[in-house]
Design an enzyme around this catalytic site. Structure first.
Site, PDB file in Angstrom:
ATOM      1  N   HIS A 156       0.804  -1.219   0.000  1.00 54.61           N
ATOM      2  CA  HIS A 156       0.000   0.000   0.000  1.00 54.61           C
ATOM      3  C   HIS A 156       0.840   1.274   0.000  1.00 54.61           C
ATOM      4  O   HIS A 156       0.309   2.347  -0.289  1.00 54.61           O
ATOM      5  CB  HIS A 156      -0.934   0.006   1.219  1.00 54.61           C
ATOM      6  CG  HIS A 156      -2.065  -0.968   1.115  1.00 54.61           C
ATOM      7  ND1 HIS A 156      -3.324  -0.613   0.695  1.00 54.61           N
ATOM      8  CD2 HIS A 156      -2.117  -2.305   1.365  1.00 54.61           C
ATOM      9  CE1 HIS A 156      -4.111  -1.672   0.705  1.00 54.61           C
ATOM     10  NE2 HIS A 156      -3.404  -2.713   1.107  1.00 54.61           N
ATOM     11  N   ASP A 364       3.935   9.471  -0.898  1.00 50.98           N
ATOM     12  CA  ASP A 364       2.742   8.724  -0.503  1.00 50.98           C
ATOM     13  C   ASP A 364       2.452   7.664  -1.548  1.00 50.98           C
ATOM     14  O   ASP A 364       2.622   7.908  -2.751  1.00 50.98           O
ATOM     15  CB  ASP A 364       1.534   9.655  -0.374  1.00 50.98           C
ATOM     16  CG  ASP A 364       0.688   9.350   0.851  1.00 50.98           C
ATOM     17  OD1 ASP A 364       0.741   8.209   1.338  1.00 50.98           O
ATOM     18  OD2 ASP A 364      -0.015  10.259   1.322  1.00 50.98           O
TER      19      ASP A 364
END
Length: 479
Positions: A156, A364
């Site tokens: 992720h 991110d």
């Protein structure tokens, strides 16, 4: 249809419904309810000499299995190697990386513990889907125990470039662990290139079309699966927020001023000091913006056991105090800094009211706040998303104002530009973003990964060691 087994560090409670459950939890639960299956993870509890078997309970077609850990193992695994080593590494913060062999051993020990606890629950034809950096070695441990079924892994967070990844003393072992999966999913094409470059240049593996990888005696696939949100649900929440008590309270507190909003977990990867500094620079270099715009930053505190997070909290409190002390008026506080989470309905009201969404992480994997902000907008009068180029979402949300979060003055100018943007341009940018958000949903992400994992017998198999790709013929199925 094969049964699904999901492994994650934390397991979403079946009692969490609707707005209380995150989009990922909802999508994974839907997949489990559709196929029937098991959701396995840490119980959140520690105990000296914990039981070897997980606590098990059922809800509908889903079996929940929760494993309790030894306190020392949990520290080495979670606060130690996972979040003290892998997290800063994958977010390019090498100055914060701490590698200790005892924590690396604890990380592997917990993965072995999880594999031993999970193995008795597995059936030969199960599909196992492992989530995130806490469990990279899990497939290796399950294979060692004899499980030959399909195992997929989704990462992720960002995958670092080879130059960064090589700073990790255990880099070779981790990639060998990845090779025991059949399918490895990453958020962006940049992440895929980074991993495949490492495999070909450092691990001396081979890469075939479609991301098929050969490494020693294993063949597996690496592919991009950009995660999304439940767009329809968030649009409904935002529409319901129109005229709600939350929206009316917020509008009254703003007194006609524009709102810029950021929602981030309090983490050094999110670039919050730079964001605060950019807002302060906006007020300094564009004095006409004073008393016309308010910044709201929601940043729930997390990982309080990690010293770097406590230091970050103090830094942000000082920055917020400094900005407010210098620029506040008796009827205007420039920066509202909130350290607690809010329900999704309240966030939808805040997003819909905000003229700017400010999402500026230093790095991110994806950043779903960016997509939530887009989904919450009023199509007739949408706000503008100011987005870091280093968020995975920047690959999709081309209608955003893209910024470099290391350039404080540049971000301040971007905020000024976004505040001045005419309605027609705002609508065009929002539509370009919303088309991507509506297309690439959390449900599509889940279905796409599981569809590909269900077909891994076409490429996921043990093979003879080779130094170049094998012939193009289809390998024999394991089953």
């Amino acid at each position: 249809m094969a049964r699904l087994v999901i492994v994650s560090n934390r397991v979403a409670s079946p009692k969490e419904r609707g707005a209380k459950a995150g989009g990922l939890a909802v999508a994974l639960r839907e997949a489990l309810n559709k196929r029937g299956g098991v959701w396995f993870g840490w119980s959140g509890e520690t105990q000296v000499d914990p039981p070897a078997e997980p606590k098990i309970f059922r809800s509908g077609k889903v079996t929940y299995a929760l494993q309790t850990l030894d306190p020392e193992d949990q520290r080495d695994h979670y606060a130690g190697y996972a979040n003290g080593t892998l997290w800063p590494l994958c977010h390019y913060r090498l100055g914060l990386l701490n590698f200790r062999r005892t924590e690396w051993e604890g990380y592997r020990r917990v993965n072995a513990t999880f594999a031993r606890a999970l193995m008795p629950l597995l059936k030969p034809d199960d599909i196992v889907w492992v989530h995130d950096y806490h469990f990279i070695p899990l497939a290796s441990e399950l294979r060692a125990l004899g499980f030959e079924g399909r195992i997929g892994y989704f990462h992720h967070i960002p995958w670092p470039t080879p130059e960064v990844f090589l700073t990790l003393p255990s880099h070779a072992a981790l990639v060998r662990d990845l090779s025991r999966y059949d399918l490895v999913g990453l958020q962006t094409e940049h992440d895929v290139r980074a991993l495949l470059t490492y495999v070909s240049s450092e691990a001396r593996g081979w890469i075939a079309p479609g991301g098929v990888v050969g490494l020693r005696d294993r063949r597996f696939r690496v592919a991009t699966y950009p995660i999304g949100i439940d767009a329809d649900a968030f649009v409904r929440d935002a529409q319901a927020a129109a005229g709600s008590e939350d929206e009316e309270r917020l509008e009254a507190s703003l007194a006609g001023r524009a709102l810029a909003v950021g929602v981030d977990r309090l983490d050094y990867s999110k670039g919050l000091p730079n964001k605060f500094a950019a807002f302060g620079e906006l007020l300094k270099s564009h004095p006409e913006r004073r008393s016309t715009v308010t910044m709201m930053q929601i940043a729930p505190f997390s990982r309080g056991e990690v010293a770097e997070y406590r230091a970050l909290r103090r830094e942000l409190e000082e920055l917020a105090g400094s900005i407010n002390g210098e620029y506040a008026e008796f009827d205007w506080v420039p920066l509202r800094y909130l350290n607690r989470p809010f329900q999704r309905a309240t966030l939808a009201a805040i997003y819909r009211t905000a003229r700017l969404g400010v999402v500026t992480p230093l790095r991110d994997g994806m950043n779903l706040v960016a997509k939530e902000y887009v989904a919450a907008q009023n199509p007739e009068d949408p706000g503008v998303l100011v987005l870091s180029r280093f968020a995975g979402a920047a690959d999709e949300l081309s209608g955003s104002v893209i910024v470099n979060p290391y350039d404080v003055e540049g971000m301040a100018d971007a905020l000024d530009t976004a505040l001045s943007m005419p309605l027609d341009e705002r609508r065009d940018r929002w539509r370009a973003n919303m088309d991507k958000v509506a297309r690439n949903t959390i449900h599509r992400w889940c279905e796409s990964f599981l569809h590909d994992l269900s077909g891994v017998d076409d490429y996921g198999a043990d093979v003879e060691p080779v130094g170049s790709p094998p012939p193009a013929k289809k390998p024999r199925s394991r089953r």
